[in-house]
Design a protein around this motif. Sequence first.
Motif, PDB file in Angstrom:
ATOM      1  N   LEU A 281       0.053   5.546   1.675  1.00 53.08           N
ATOM      2  CA  LEU A 281       0.533   6.669   0.876  1.00 53.08           C
ATOM      3  C   LEU A 281      -0.600   7.486   0.261  1.00 53.08           C
ATOM      4  O   LEU A 281      -0.472   8.698   0.104  1.00 53.08           O
ATOM      5  CB  LEU A 281       1.466   6.173  -0.230  1.00 53.08           C
ATOM      6  CG  LEU A 281       2.842   5.720   0.211  1.00 53.08           C
ATOM      7  CD1 LEU A 281       3.654   5.251  -0.985  1.00 53.08           C
ATOM      8  CD2 LEU A 281       3.578   6.825   0.931  1.00 53.08           C
ATOM      9  N   GLY A 282      -1.679   6.863  -0.094  1.00 49.06           N
ATOM     10  CA  GLY A 282      -2.792   7.583  -0.720  1.00 49.06           C
ATOM     11  C   GLY A 282      -3.364   8.674   0.170  1.00 49.06           C
ATOM     12  O   GLY A 282      -3.395   9.853  -0.208  1.00 49.06           O
ATOM     13  N   PRO A 283      -3.841   8.345   1.374  1.00 45.63           N
ATOM     14  CA  PRO A 283      -4.371   9.390   2.255  1.00 45.63           C
ATOM     15  C   PRO A 283      -3.322  10.407   2.672  1.00 45.63           C
ATOM     16  O   PRO A 283      -3.616  11.594   2.811  1.00 45.63           O
ATOM     17  CB  PRO A 283      -4.890   8.611   3.467  1.00 45.63           C
ATOM     18  CG  PRO A 283      -5.120   7.238   2.979  1.00 45.63           C
ATOM     19  CD  PRO A 283      -4.114   7.011   1.907  1.00 45.63           C
TER      20      PRO A 283
ATOM     21  N   ARG B 143       0.637   1.286  -0.281  1.00 46.46           N
ATOM     22  CA  ARG B 143      -0.269   2.119  -1.080  1.00 46.46           C
ATOM     23  C   ARG B 143      -1.436   2.602  -0.229  1.00 46.46           C
ATOM     24  O   ARG B 143      -1.939   3.699  -0.417  1.00 46.46           O
ATOM     25  CB  ARG B 143      -0.787   1.346  -2.285  1.00 46.46           C
ATOM     26  CG  ARG B 143       0.160   1.402  -3.456  1.00 46.46           C
ATOM     27  CD  ARG B 143      -0.460   0.804  -4.672  1.00 46.46           C
ATOM     28  NE  ARG B 143      -0.241  -0.642  -4.604  1.00 46.46           N
ATOM     29  CZ  ARG B 143      -0.938  -1.522  -5.259  1.00 46.46           C
ATOM     30  NH1 ARG B 143      -1.927  -1.152  -6.028  1.00 46.46           N
ATOM     31  NH2 ARG B 143      -0.661  -2.796  -5.159  1.00 46.46           N
ATOM     32  N   LEU B 144      -1.880   1.771   0.704  1.00 47.89           N
ATOM     33  CA  LEU B 144      -2.981   2.141   1.575  1.00 47.89           C
ATOM     34  C   LEU B 144      -2.604   3.335   2.451  1.00 47.89           C
ATOM     35  O   LEU B 144      -3.453   4.180   2.760  1.00 47.89           O
ATOM     36  CB  LEU B 144      -3.360   0.945   2.463  1.00 47.89           C
ATOM     37  CG  LEU B 144      -4.837   0.836   2.758  1.00 47.89           C
ATOM     38  CD1 LEU B 144      -5.477   0.069   1.605  1.00 47.89           C
ATOM     39  CD2 LEU B 144      -5.050   0.107   4.054  1.00 47.89           C
TER      40      LEU B 144
ATOM     41  N   LEU C  36      -0.749  11.462   0.929  1.00 42.86           N
ATOM     42  CA  LEU C  36      -0.544  12.369  -0.194  1.00 42.86           C
ATOM     43  C   LEU C  36      -1.725  13.320  -0.339  1.00 42.86           C
ATOM     44  O   LEU C  36      -1.548  14.515  -0.601  1.00 42.86           O
ATOM     45  CB  LEU C  36      -0.331  11.565  -1.478  1.00 42.86           C
ATOM     46  CG  LEU C  36      -0.055  12.372  -2.738  1.00 42.86           C
ATOM     47  CD1 LEU C  36       1.234  13.153  -2.579  1.00 42.86           C
ATOM     48  CD2 LEU C  36       0.032  11.465  -3.936  1.00 42.86           C
ATOM     49  N   GLY C  37      -2.935  12.810  -0.149  1.00 40.86           N
ATOM     50  CA  GLY C  37      -4.122  13.662  -0.227  1.00 40.86           C
ATOM     51  C   GLY C  37      -4.132  14.722   0.854  1.00 40.86           C
ATOM     52  O   GLY C  37      -4.464  15.892   0.606  1.00 40.86           O
TER      53      GLY C  37
END
Length: 149
Positions: free
Chosen positions: A62-64, A59-60, A66-67
């Motif tokens: 994938l978040g950036p 998750r750490l 995706l952004g």
Amino acid sequence: MNFRRDEAQKTEAVESREEVRELAEALSLYRSAVTHLASRSAAQPRLAVPRSAPPFRLRLLLGPALGAALAAGILFPLYGHLHHSHAVVLQPENTPVPDPSTARASVDDTVLMNQIDTQLSESVPDALEPLAALSAQAASQSSVSEKKQ
């Protein structure tokens, strides 16, 4: 009285019976092995592992990512649109803008008609010219060989 044909049929029947018996035995062994494996795996308790959310490390990342992908998907087309809409082609003031009607009239119609006439009067199109040359060579060689005979 036994004939050879009857003897051959009897030996073939015995051989085929033996083959069928061997096949049945192999299938029986396979069935018992599969049943044993199934019963052994059914006896083991299943561990319920919740897979609803990806691990924290994933998750750490994938978040950036995706952004960044979302920002690039919005900003690049926006930049291209704004860049092309503000680009103005400047012409020098002393250069006249050509009128499309005068540009067409500047080409002489007779020259165009002569080009069309020469292209239509050709017996062979340009693309097939090498083939025509080969067929002409073949025809000349066949006429030479006929004259020799």
